[in-house]
Design an enzyme around this catalytic site. Structure first.
Site, PDB file in Angstrom:
ATOM      1  CG  HIS A 141      -1.945  -1.087   1.184  1.00  0.00           C
ATOM      2  ND1 HIS A 141      -3.039  -1.033   0.347  1.00  0.00           N
ATOM      3  CD2 HIS A 141      -2.028  -2.268   1.842  1.00  0.00           C
ATOM      4  CE1 HIS A 141      -3.767  -2.129   0.505  1.00  0.00           C
ATOM      5  NE2 HIS A 141      -3.173  -2.896   1.398  1.00  0.00           N
ATOM      6  CB  CYS A 187      -4.945 -28.019 -14.158  1.00  0.00           C
ATOM      7  SG  CYS A 187      -3.491 -28.710 -13.358  1.00  0.00           S
TER       8      CYS A 187
HETATM    9  C1  LIG Z   1      -7.895 -10.709   3.465  1.00  0.00           C
HETATM   10  C2  LIG Z   1      -6.584 -10.043   3.763  1.00  0.00           C
HETATM   11  C3  LIG Z   1      -6.014  -9.148   2.874  1.00  0.00           C
HETATM   12  C4  LIG Z   1      -4.828  -8.507   3.165  1.00  0.00           C
HETATM   13  N1  LIG Z   1      -4.239  -7.727   2.223  1.00  0.00           N
HETATM   14  C5  LIG Z   1      -3.079  -7.108   2.505  1.00  0.00           C
HETATM   15  C6  LIG Z   1      -2.432  -6.320   1.530  1.00  0.00           C
HETATM   16  O1  LIG Z   1      -2.818  -6.289   0.371  1.00  0.00           O
HETATM   17  N2  LIG Z   1      -1.327  -5.626   1.891  1.00  0.00           N
HETATM   18  C7  LIG Z   1      -0.843  -5.649   3.144  1.00  0.00           C
HETATM   19  O2  LIG Z   1       0.104  -4.937   3.425  1.00  0.00           O
HETATM   20  N3  LIG Z   1      -1.395  -6.459   4.082  1.00  0.00           N
HETATM   21  C8  LIG Z   1      -2.482  -7.181   3.774  1.00  0.00           C
HETATM   22  N4  LIG Z   1      -3.050  -8.001   4.700  1.00  0.00           N
HETATM   23  C9  LIG Z   1      -2.418  -8.127   5.994  1.00  0.00           C
HETATM   24  C10 LIG Z   1      -1.224  -9.086   5.970  1.00  0.00           C
HETATM   25  O3  LIG Z   1      -1.526 -10.259   5.247  1.00  0.00           O
HETATM   26  C11 LIG Z   1      -0.869  -9.419   7.403  1.00  0.00           C
HETATM   27  O4  LIG Z   1      -0.683  -8.217   8.103  1.00  0.00           O
HETATM   28  C12 LIG Z   1       0.383 -10.252   7.540  1.00  0.00           C
HETATM   29  O5  LIG Z   1       0.378 -11.356   6.687  1.00  0.00           O
HETATM   30  C13 LIG Z   1       0.494 -10.699   8.987  1.00  0.00           C
HETATM   31  O6  LIG Z   1       1.640 -11.469   9.129  1.00  0.00           O
HETATM   32  P1  LIG Z   1       1.945 -12.171  10.502  1.00  0.00           P
HETATM   33  O7  LIG Z   1       3.306 -12.751  10.369  1.00  0.00           O
HETATM   34  O8  LIG Z   1       1.679 -11.242  11.617  1.00  0.00           O
HETATM   35  O9  LIG Z   1       0.824 -13.298  10.640  1.00  0.00           O
HETATM   36  P2  LIG Z   1       0.785 -14.785  10.053  1.00  0.00           P
HETATM   37  O10 LIG Z   1       1.199 -14.840   8.647  1.00  0.00           O
HETATM   38  O11 LIG Z   1      -0.554 -15.331  10.386  1.00  0.00           O
HETATM   39  O12 LIG Z   1       1.891 -15.528  10.882  1.00  0.00           O
HETATM   40  C14 LIG Z   1       1.713 -15.898  12.224  1.00  0.00           C
HETATM   41  C15 LIG Z   1       2.240 -17.303  12.369  1.00  0.00           C
HETATM   42  O13 LIG Z   1       2.252 -17.674  13.742  1.00  0.00           O
HETATM   43  C16 LIG Z   1       2.008 -19.048  13.804  1.00  0.00           C
HETATM   44  N5  LIG Z   1       1.559 -19.363  15.159  1.00  0.00           N
HETATM   45  C17 LIG Z   1       0.423 -18.947  15.759  1.00  0.00           C
HETATM   46  N6  LIG Z   1       0.331 -19.450  16.993  1.00  0.00           N
HETATM   47  C18 LIG Z   1       1.452 -20.194  17.189  1.00  0.00           C
HETATM   48  C19 LIG Z   1       1.923 -20.992  18.256  1.00  0.00           C
HETATM   49  N7  LIG Z   1       1.227 -21.124  19.393  1.00  0.00           N
HETATM   50  N8  LIG Z   1       3.093 -21.642  18.105  1.00  0.00           N
HETATM   51  C20 LIG Z   1       3.820 -21.519  16.963  1.00  0.00           C
HETATM   52  N9  LIG Z   1       3.396 -20.797  15.905  1.00  0.00           N
HETATM   53  C21 LIG Z   1       2.237 -20.136  16.018  1.00  0.00           C
HETATM   54  C22 LIG Z   1       0.944 -19.277  12.753  1.00  0.00           C
HETATM   55  O14 LIG Z   1       0.899 -20.615  12.334  1.00  0.00           O
HETATM   56  C23 LIG Z   1       1.372 -18.323  11.656  1.00  0.00           C
HETATM   57  O15 LIG Z   1       2.121 -18.954  10.644  1.00  0.00           O
HETATM   58  C24 LIG Z   1      -4.207  -8.716   4.402  1.00  0.00           C
HETATM   59  C25 LIG Z   1      -4.757  -9.647   5.289  1.00  0.00           C
HETATM   60  C26 LIG Z   1      -5.910 -10.337   4.953  1.00  0.00           C
HETATM   61  C27 LIG Z   1      -6.438 -11.388   5.842  1.00  0.00           C
END
Ligand SMILES: Cc1cc2nc3c(=O)[nH]c(=O)nc-3n(C[C@H](O)[C@H](O)[C@H](O)COP(=O)(O)OP(=O)(O)OC[C@H]3O[C@@H](n4cnc5c(N)ncnc54)[C@H](O)[C@@H]3O)c2cc1C
Length: 481
Positions: A52, A439
């Protein structure tokens, strides 16, 4: 308790991997624990893939700061780590005269956040830029710095580079407890107890549960589901910019965008749900998103939909990112409530948290940090001469396994053998796109199972689509005779 690590990072999404990679610049013992069978198996695998521009978040918030900084860091990071990123620009459409004040407000918010090059276009100007925009567009906010990235490539590149720089990845391991001792933490998993000086909570939608293991300050995350339809590459050029509509209270609304790999993506919806693990798309939400997207562009080519999927935003009650050391738990760092624009912000969040932790631990920068990483060669995209050389050097590159995406056995084998390599069908799909095409793995799955089985030295019956329990085959070859 013995200190096994200086820092334990919980969560192998884009945020955990970005923090781990930035921390690996310092002389620290770091391990990352991920409950999925692979990194990038939570929200980071299912989003819009937009970097963004940064006009959406309220000025002064962590979201606004990290978004702008992350977007500015992305081109250099993409070069260093060799993942796909393109500044294709974005348009926010205003579909009625009533929306003009809100569009103007968005422009002003963007300007206050420091976003470069914003301009309000008339409907005709916007249609000249994007000929497939609907006739109902009366004005649009153009942001030339908006971009698209492959979220899998970004996350996996961060993980590989962190691993090469000494981070230990423990996949398929779930953190069940974090307790505070006299001089650090004990992180208990389903397999081990790990002593560490600092902990980083990057557990996505589960970050509030990890938070409550250590801190008494309130935190509550609501999973907010977003459904998508992915369209075939034959319509990937239907729009060139990322096309949004005016945002609502629940988020940035339904977009139409090219992806970094040349598909067309429409979505997401925004529905608060309770289940943090299950992400089925629903007919009602897909109908809503196609109807809504059809207001942005004319003749939406829905016949080209090849799959649908959904992801969960980690919406924290306060509405902003929570990044930093917990108030009541020294050495416990968090990146919680990282909903959109979390992907865009990941490079900045990683650098910010790693700097705080390195300072806290008095860690020195490593002289031998390796900042670069090369992607797996993409056979189908190479000039003929380079393709020939690659096949001569390694004949596996001459054998095409995924016909839709033209992915060779050489690429698949490398995806498995890399640091933090693929161990499942989805792991291969996200690294080299085998099974990502028209596919949807209908034809290449048996070959992929064979290759995974051979490379991992495991029987085919043990090879999973993703998590344990998602094995595709049952019984033995002997049993079938
Ligand atoms: C519909 C949607 C659209 C989006 N579009 C955008 C976009 O276009 N641009 C943008 O900037 N952002 C976007 N986002 C936001 C972005 O995808 C997230 O902010 C980002 O992926 C978050 O990353 P994360 O590492 O915090 O979470 P995650 O990718 O969920 O990683 C957290 C990890 O922790 C692990 N975990 C959880 N609990 C435990 C545990 N107890 N023990 C060990 N491991 C654990 C999980 O398995 C997971 O793999 C979007 C989100 C969504 C849902």
């Amino acid at each position: 308790m013995r200190k096994d690590c200086d820092v334990v990072v919980i969560g192998g999404g884009v945020i955990g991997c970005a923090v781990a990679r930035e921390l690996s610049r310092s002389a620290l013992r770091i391990c990352l624990i991920e409950k999925g069978e692979d990194v990038c198996s939570g929200t980071s695998k299912a989003n819009s893939g937009i970097v963004h521009a940064g006009f959406d978040a309220k000025p002064g918030t962590m979201k606004a700061k990290m978004n702008l900084l992350g977007s500015r860091m992305m081109p250099k990071l993409a070069k260093e780590l060799d993942f796909r990123f393109e500044r294709n620009g974005s348009l926010v459409l205003c579909l009625s005269e009533d929306g003009l004040p809100a569009l103007r407000e968005l422009y002003e918010r963007g300007a206050a956040n420091g976003v470069e090059g914003l301009a309000i276009l008339t409907g005709d100007e916007a249609r000249r830029k994007e000929p497939n925009l609907s006739d109902g567009v009366v004005a649009a906010l153009y942001a030339p710095t908006g971009g698209i990235v492959c979220p899998f490539e970004l996350t996996i590149a961060l993980a590989e580079n962190a691993c090469v720089n000494g981070v230990v990845f423990r996949r398929n391991e779930t953190v069940t407890d974090v307790s505070r001792g006299a001089d650090g933490y004990v992180v208990t998993t389903n397999r081990a107890r790990i002593g560490a000086t600092c902990v980083v909570n990057a557990a996505g939608v589960h970050a509030d549960e990890i938070h409550r293991m250590v801190s008494k300050t309130p935190m509550h995350i609501t999973p907010r589901k977003g459904d998508y339809c992915l369209l075939d590459k034959e319509v990937g050029g239907y729009v060139l910019c990322t096309v949004f509509q005016l945002p609502s209270a629940l988020g940035k609304g339904v977009l139409v965008t090219p992806t970094a790999h040349g598909n067309l993506l429409i979505g997401p919806t925004a529905t608060d749900v309770e289940d943090k693990e299950n992400t089925p798309t629903t007919a009602a939400e897909l109908a809503y998103l196609t109807q809504t997207a059809a207001r942005s562009v004319r003749d939406l080519p829905l016949r080209s939909v090849i799959t649908s999927f959904s992801g969960l935003r980690a919406h924290e009650d306060g509405g902003d990112f929570i990044i930093g050391e917990a108030e009541d738990a020294e050495g416990f760092f968090e990146a919680a409530g990282i909903e959109s624009p979390g992907l865009s912000s990941a490079p900045a969040i990683g650098a910010y948290l790693a700097a705080l932790i390195a300072k806290k631990l008095g860690a020195e920068e490593k002289a031998d940090f390796i900042p670069t990483r090369r992607a797996i060669p993409r056979l189908a995209e190479l000039p003929a001469e380079e393709r020939r050389t690659l096949m001569e050097e390694n004949p596996l590159y001459g054998s095409i396994v995924c016909r839709c995406e033209q992915i060779s056995e050489g690429e698949i084998v490398e995806a498995i053998r890399r640091p933090v390599g693929a161990v499942s069908l989805d792991g291969i799909k996200r690294r080299v796109r085998a099974g990502m095409g028209r596919c949807q793995a209908g034809f290449c799955t048996p070959r992929l199972l064979e290759i995974l089985s051979r490379e991992l030295h495991r029987p085919m019956e043990e090879i999973c689509k993703n998590v344990p329990g998602s094995e595709l085959l049952t019984g033995t070859m002997e049993g079938r005779k």
